[in-house]
Design a protein around this motif. Structure first.
Motif, mmCIF file in Angstrom:
data_model
loop_
_atom_site.group_PDB
_atom_site.id
_atom_site.type_symbol
_atom_site.label_atom_id
_atom_site.label_comp_id
_atom_site.label_asym_id
_atom_site.label_seq_id
_atom_site.Cartn_x
_atom_site.Cartn_y
_atom_site.Cartn_z
ATOM 1 N N ARG A 142 3.872 43.391 32.558
ATOM 2 C CA ARG A 142 3.258 43.894 31.323
ATOM 3 C C ARG A 142 2.401 42.816 30.663
ATOM 4 N N GLU A 143 1.183 43.197 30.327
ATOM 5 C CA GLU A 143 0.267 42.237 29.702
ATOM 6 C C GLU A 143 0.759 41.824 28.318
ATOM 7 N N ASP A 144 1.288 42.786 27.543
ATOM 8 C CA ASP A 144 1.760 42.446 26.197
ATOM 9 C C ASP A 144 2.959 41.499 26.242
ATOM 10 N N LEU A 145 3.844 41.677 27.231
ATOM 11 C CA LEU A 145 4.973 40.759 27.376
ATOM 12 C C LEU A 145 4.488 39.385 27.823
ATOM 13 N N TYR A 146 3.496 39.377 28.693
ATOM 14 C CA TYR A 146 2.934 38.104 29.171
ATOM 15 C C TYR A 146 2.460 37.254 27.992
ATOM 16 N N TYR A 147 1.714 37.855 27.074
ATOM 17 C CA TYR A 147 1.217 37.101 25.924
ATOM 18 C C TYR A 147 2.346 36.731 24.966
ATOM 19 N N ARG A 148 3.368 37.565 24.908
ATOM 20 C CA ARG A 148 4.487 37.287 24.009
ATOM 21 C C ARG A 148 5.301 36.069 24.454
ATOM 22 N N ILE A 149 5.509 35.916 25.770
ATOM 23 C CA ILE A 149 6.344 34.804 26.251
ATOM 24 C C ILE A 149 5.526 33.548 26.557
ATOM 25 N N ASN A 150 4.206 33.700 26.702
ATOM 26 C CA ASN A 150 3.364 32.576 27.103
ATOM 27 C C ASN A 150 2.738 31.904 25.882
ATOM 28 N N VAL A 151 3.567 31.497 24.931
ATOM 29 C CA VAL A 151 3.073 30.813 23.732
ATOM 30 C C VAL A 151 2.781 29.347 24.061
ATOM 31 N N ILE A 152 3.770 28.678 24.682
ATOM 32 C CA ILE A 152 3.591 27.285 25.089
ATOM 33 C C ILE A 152 3.879 27.202 26.591
ATOM 34 N N PRO A 153 2.839 27.145 27.420
ATOM 35 C CA PRO A 153 3.057 27.034 28.866
ATOM 36 C C PRO A 153 3.289 25.582 29.286
ATOM 37 N N ILE A 154 4.235 25.383 30.168
ATOM 38 C CA ILE A 154 4.494 24.060 30.745
ATOM 39 C C ILE A 154 4.469 24.212 32.253
ATOM 40 N N HIS A 155 3.548 23.531 32.903
ATOM 41 C CA HIS A 155 3.434 23.620 34.360
ATOM 42 C C HIS A 155 4.007 22.361 34.996
ATOM 43 N N ILE A 156 5.008 22.538 35.871
ATOM 44 C CA ILE A 156 5.619 21.412 36.578
ATOM 45 C C ILE A 156 4.959 21.290 37.944
ATOM 46 N N PRO A 157 4.252 20.205 38.225
ATOM 47 C CA PRO A 157 3.605 20.050 39.531
ATOM 48 C C PRO A 157 4.642 19.945 40.650
ATOM 49 N N PRO A 158 4.271 20.291 41.874
ATOM 50 C CA PRO A 158 5.211 20.160 42.997
ATOM 51 C C PRO A 158 5.551 18.696 43.246
ATOM 52 N N LEU A 159 6.701 18.480 43.840
ATOM 53 C CA LEU A 159 7.196 17.125 44.060
ATOM 54 C C LEU A 159 6.264 16.317 44.953
ATOM 55 N N ARG A 160 5.599 16.968 45.910
ATOM 56 C CA ARG A 160 4.730 16.249 46.842
ATOM 57 C C ARG A 160 3.544 15.585 46.147
ATOM 58 N N SER A 161 3.229 16.030 44.925
ATOM 59 C CA SER A 161 2.131 15.407 44.187
ATOM 60 C C SER A 161 2.643 14.407 43.153
ATOM 61 N N ARG A 162 3.961 14.175 43.162
ATOM 62 C CA ARG A 162 4.559 13.243 42.196
ATOM 63 C C ARG A 162 5.388 12.203 42.949
ATOM 64 N N LYS A 163 4.707 11.310 43.670
ATOM 65 C CA LYS A 163 5.410 10.342 44.505
ATOM 66 C C LYS A 163 6.405 9.475 43.723
ATOM 67 N N PRO A 164 6.062 8.988 42.525
ATOM 68 C CA PRO A 164 7.066 8.192 41.802
ATOM 69 C C PRO A 164 8.339 8.969 41.493
ATOM 70 N N ASP A 165 8.209 10.270 41.194
ATOM 71 C CA ASP A 165 9.405 11.084 40.958
ATOM 72 C C ASP A 165 10.185 11.299 42.249
ATOM 73 N N LEU A 166 9.470 11.393 43.355
ATOM 74 C CA LEU A 166 10.113 11.511 44.662
ATOM 75 C C LEU A 166 10.997 10.291 44.908
ATOM 76 N N VAL A 167 10.478 9.128 44.569
ATOM 77 C CA VAL A 167 11.252 7.888 44.708
ATOM 78 C C VAL A 167 12.475 7.920 43.796
ATOM 79 N N GLY A 168 12.257 8.299 42.523
ATOM 80 C CA GLY A 168 13.358 8.315 41.574
ATOM 81 C C GLY A 168 14.453 9.293 41.960
ATOM 82 N N LEU A 169 14.069 10.487 42.392
ATOM 83 C CA LEU A 169 15.048 11.486 42.799
ATOM 84 C C LEU A 169 15.815 11.046 44.033
#
Length: 460
Positions: A301-328
């Protein structure tokens, strides 16, 4: 550390934010470690919390390092570069740069490397640490102690956003591939918010059967005063806290409409109820799918999409975050060593293989990989020896013999085998039936049906 040292140390802490892993120390004029990172700890096989208690000369005395470029720079009062060998077989080109005060005396030393593992050193054995820490130190990154590894610039920026929005009740939509840690981020927001002492109610929308959604979310009103078969729904149970709707894309369209009403009116009605019940909780949603594309295809639903998407946070995949790969990697090794009473230490060659992997399952896949490493000391390869293949044959024979009596027909045996395989896939996918169905190329209802059939055959 005096005030000027503290300011300089925080300034050089920014070196940790690079997207390529490298060793790093910031020490005082005596070689006491003030700042370091997970990769440095991993190259010598000790937890970062322990590393931060050491003096660099202690590490040399204990056999962790072949020499100390930091101590040489302190003595020379000028930049020094040299190759340092670690007990784990890492060869790093290290450069130590002393920071001098107005009197020409060393105030801080920044030691970093521009490359990571070279040729592994053979014949080395892990030392038994015999150096006594000369001073205590507090880890400067409190996010890791909250369950988050934030070594990469991308994750540090996400944490900054979470800190900014935590005190508000704005709705958050967390986006990212399966296994990137969306629930961990949601829990972090909960802990940092004014609702920290309220409940955190996670709901995996992909794991709820279609005909049970309304009952699970909204509950049921008791049929009579004497009848106690009523039930509070998960939305009610989240009162005063956070309702985390994971895999929101898997919610049926009719339930999306009902959820939208709850979000807009801040009240709900239980099944069979007539009186509205106030809803007082923060809603955080998450998905690994492209919601906007689903909106355009009429699947969300488009109306629900706008209702829940107030603050979007996108987590990049681990393969693009080498320092996090090391830490994990470092974090998982420490966890499973403690859990299983092991002393596994990651070598340079294995670490390079970890860096080279695409990790499509992200942190969840990495965790399983490291657990296997710690338990067996090795990871299964696609090019297995004949002996390993023979062991697999014995394992299959054992499975067959163990289930022969319970399977009265070939069809029953197939049901057991399929059910066991699906359960294993569910474990790997964190209970996400939709993800399992996607991997197997079947409808989600098939997953539930196969599991039910196995239970019927086994009599569970």
């Amino acid at each position: 550390m005096n005030r000027s040292q503290d300011g300089l140390a925080n300034e050089y802490a920014g070196l940790i934010d690079g997207q390529s892993p490298g060793t790093l120390f910031v020490t005082d004029a005596r070689g006491n470690i003030l700042i370091s990172n997970e990769f440095t700890a991993l190259t010598i096989g000790i937890p970062l919390e322990e590393l931060l208690k050491y003096n660099v000369q202690d590490l040399v005395n204990a056999g962790y390092y072949s020499d100390s470029v930091t101590m040489k720079a302190i003595a020379a009062k000028k930049k020094v570069s040299m190759v340092i060998r670690t007990v784990q077989g890492f060869n790093v080109m290290s450069t130590a740069t002393p920071i001098l005060n107005q009197d020409g005396e060393v105030q801080l030393v920044v030691t970093s490397s521009n490359s990571y593992p070279g040729e592994a050193v053979r014949g080395e054995t892990p030392p038994s640490p015999n150096a006594k820490p000369r001073r205590g130190a507090v880890r400067l990154d409190p996010d890791t102690t909250s369950g988050i590894i934030a070594e990469s610039l991308a994750m540090k920026q996400i944490i900054q956003v979470c800190n900014q929005i935590a005190s508000y009740d704005s709705k958050v939509l967390i986006l990212g591939e399966s296994g990137t840690g969306k629930e961990i981020i949601a829990k972090y927001i909960h802990r940092k918010s004014s609702r920290w002492n309220g409940p955190f109610i996670p709901v995996n929308c992909a794991a709820i059967p279609v005909d049970s959604f309304e009952y699970e979310l909204f509950g049921r009103e008791p049929q009579t005063v004497e009848n106690t078969d009523g039930k509070k729904g998960l939305v009610e149970l989240a009162a005063g806290g956070v309702l985390f709707l994971d895999e929101i894309a898997e919610m049926p369209l009719d339930m999306q409409a009902k959820l939208l009403h709850v979000l807009e009116s801040s009240e709900l009605r239980r099944i069979g109820g007539t009186e509205p019940i106030p809803v007082h909780c923060r809603v955080i949603c998450a998905t690994n799918r492209d919601l906007w594309s689903m909106v355009q295809q009429g699947q969300f639903r488009e109306d629900l999409y706008y209702r829940i998407n107030v603050i979007p946070i996108h987590i990049p995949p681990l393969r693009s975050r080498k320092p996090d790969l090391v830490g994990l990697t470092s974090n998982f090794i420490a966890h499973f060593n403690s859990a299983y009473g092991k002393r596994y230490m990651l070598g340079a060659d294995e670490f390079q293989r970890i860096l080279d992997q695409p990790w499509h399952g992200n942190a969840r896949e990495l965790r399983n990989y490291i657990e296997r490493l710690v338990i067996t000391g090795r990871v299964q390869s696609d090019e297995r020896s004949g002996e390993e293949g023979l062991n697999d044959a014995f394992a299959l024979d054992h499975f067959i013999s163990r289930n022969r009596e319970r399977a009265n027909s070939l069809k029953d045996f197939a049901a057991i085998a399929e059910g066991r395989y699906i359960k294993q896939m569910l474990a790997e996918c964190g209970g996400n039936a939709a993800e399992v169905a996607k991997r197997l190329g079947v409808d989600r209802s098939v997953v539930y049906r196969k599991l039910k059939k196995m239970e019927e055959v086994l009599g569970d």
